[in-house]
Scaffold this active site. Sequence first.
Site, short mmCIF file in Angstrom:
data_model
loop_
_atom_site.label_atom_id
_atom_site.label_comp_id
_atom_site.label_asym_id
_atom_site.label_seq_id
_atom_site.Cartn_x
_atom_site.Cartn_y
_atom_site.Cartn_z
CE LYS A 96 4.39 -8.69 -7.22
NZ LYS A 96 5.22 -7.67 -6.52
CD GLU B 84 9.53 -5.57 9.99
OE1 GLU B 84 9.98 -6.37 10.84
OE2 GLU B 84 8.38 -5.65 9.51
CB VAL C 131 -0.14 2.15 -3.82
CG1 VAL C 131 -0.40 3.14 -2.71
CG2 VAL C 131 0.26 2.89 -5.10
CG HIS C 132 0.05 -3.89 -4.02
ND1 HIS C 132 0.22 -3.51 -2.71
CD2 HIS C 132 -0.72 -5.00 -4.01
CE1 HIS C 132 -0.42 -4.35 -1.92
NE2 HIS C 132 -1.01 -5.26 -2.68
#
Length: 428
Positions: free
Chosen positions: A157, A320, A129-130
Amino acid sequence: MLRNLFRRRLFSCPTKYYFMLLVLSLITFSVLRIHQKPEFFSVRHLELAGDDPYSNVNCTKILQGDPEEIQKVKLEILTVQFKKRPRRTPHDYINMTRDCASFIRTRKYIVEPLTKEEVGFPIAYSIVVHHKIEMLDRLLRAIYMPQNFYCIHVDRKAEESFLAAVQGIASCFDNVFVASQLESVVYASWSRVKADLNCMKDLYRMNANWKYLINLCGMDFPIKTNLEIVRKLKCSTGENNLETEKMPPNKEERWKKRYTVVDGKLTNTGIVKAPPPLKTPLFSGSAYFVVTREYVGYVLENENIQKLMEWAQDTYSPDEFLWATIQRIPEVPGSFPSSNKYDLSDMNAIARFVKWQYFEGHVSNGAPYPPCSGVHVRSVCVFGAGDLSWMLRQHHLFANKFDMDVDPFAIQCLDEHLRHKALENLEH
C-alpha cells in the site's frame, strides 16, 4: 684517480646499506599506498557529530540526562523554524541513489568491516516498512555492515515513490534487497507475520553463513553497536531470545474467535475457532525476535509449524503469540521448555526495549521504567531525547519507537553516540 677514490668511498659498505634501506622503504610505502583503504573510509570522516547543520543540541549533555539540555530540545521542537526545517523526500533518495558512490560517501555508510570478530559472525535483518524514508535511511545506516544481510519488506500500500526510493537505496549495496514477495499489511492481521516470513525465506535461501535473524520495523533503532550485538548473540550460545510468557486470560479472545479483514481493518466475526493444533499451550509475546538460522529453517520446513501457522491466519495479532509459542515447542532449535519457570518478559529479553504507558512511573517505587519523555501512540512511548540516558543502560539490542517527526534529536544523539563508540578504538 681522485674521481675513482671518491666513487669507492661513496659506495662503501655503510653507504650501500643505507641506499638499499631507502629503496626497500620506498617499495614498502608504495605497496601500502596501493592496498590502503579508500580515503573516505577515514575514521574522522565517518563520525556523525556535527552532521546536522540545523541542530545546535549538545548530545553529550543529552546522553548524560542533563535536564536543561533536554528542556532546550523540547522547546526547539515547538518552534516554527524547526517545523519548517528541510526534509529529505522519497524523490530526493531516488535522485541521490543514482550515484551510489556519492550516496554511500555523503551518507557515511560503513562499507568495510570494522573487526575480524564481526566478520566471523554475520547477522541477517528483516525490516518491515511502509513510510518515512528518512527514518529507514537512518536505521539502515546505523545497523549496516558489509558482512550482514538485509531484507526490506515494503507494504504494497506504500506510495510508488517510497518503494522506488527503497529500491534505490538497496541497489547501492550487494547485501541489501527488497523482499521478493510484498504483502498489503493490515494492522494486527496475519499479513504482518507474512511480511517477516517472506524475508525469512529470502534470507534463508540467499546465504548460509549468517548466524542470527533480527526482525525490525521502520520505527526501531539500535541501542548497541554491531560489535556489541555480535557479542551478546555469541553469549546466547545458540538459544533464541524473545518475549515468551504465560498467556493472560484477557488475550485468549484474540485466538479463540475468528477474525477477518473488512474495509482494511481486522474485525471479530464472533465465530469460535477450533483449538490450536499442538500439544504445547499458546504463549504470549511480541512481534520482535532474535532467532538462530536453525530456528528459521525449522519454522519454514517443519510440517507441524506449518499447521500452526495455517491455524493462526484468522486470529488477532498472531505475531504476539506465534513466535512466543514456537519458542516453547521442545523440538525447535534454541527453544525454551514450556514450564512457566522459563518465561521471559519483554524487559528480560534482549530483542526490544519498549515503554508502555500503563507501566511507566518512578523506578524507585517499583515501576519497570521512568515516564516517557516523548509522546504516546497506542499506549507506546515514542521516545524523546530525555529517554536516552536511562535507555542506554539497558541490555536490549534495539528500542521502539523513534520518529523523526516527534523528536529527531533523540535519533541524532543516539546515532552519533553509537557511531563514535563503534569507531573510537580504530585509531589506537
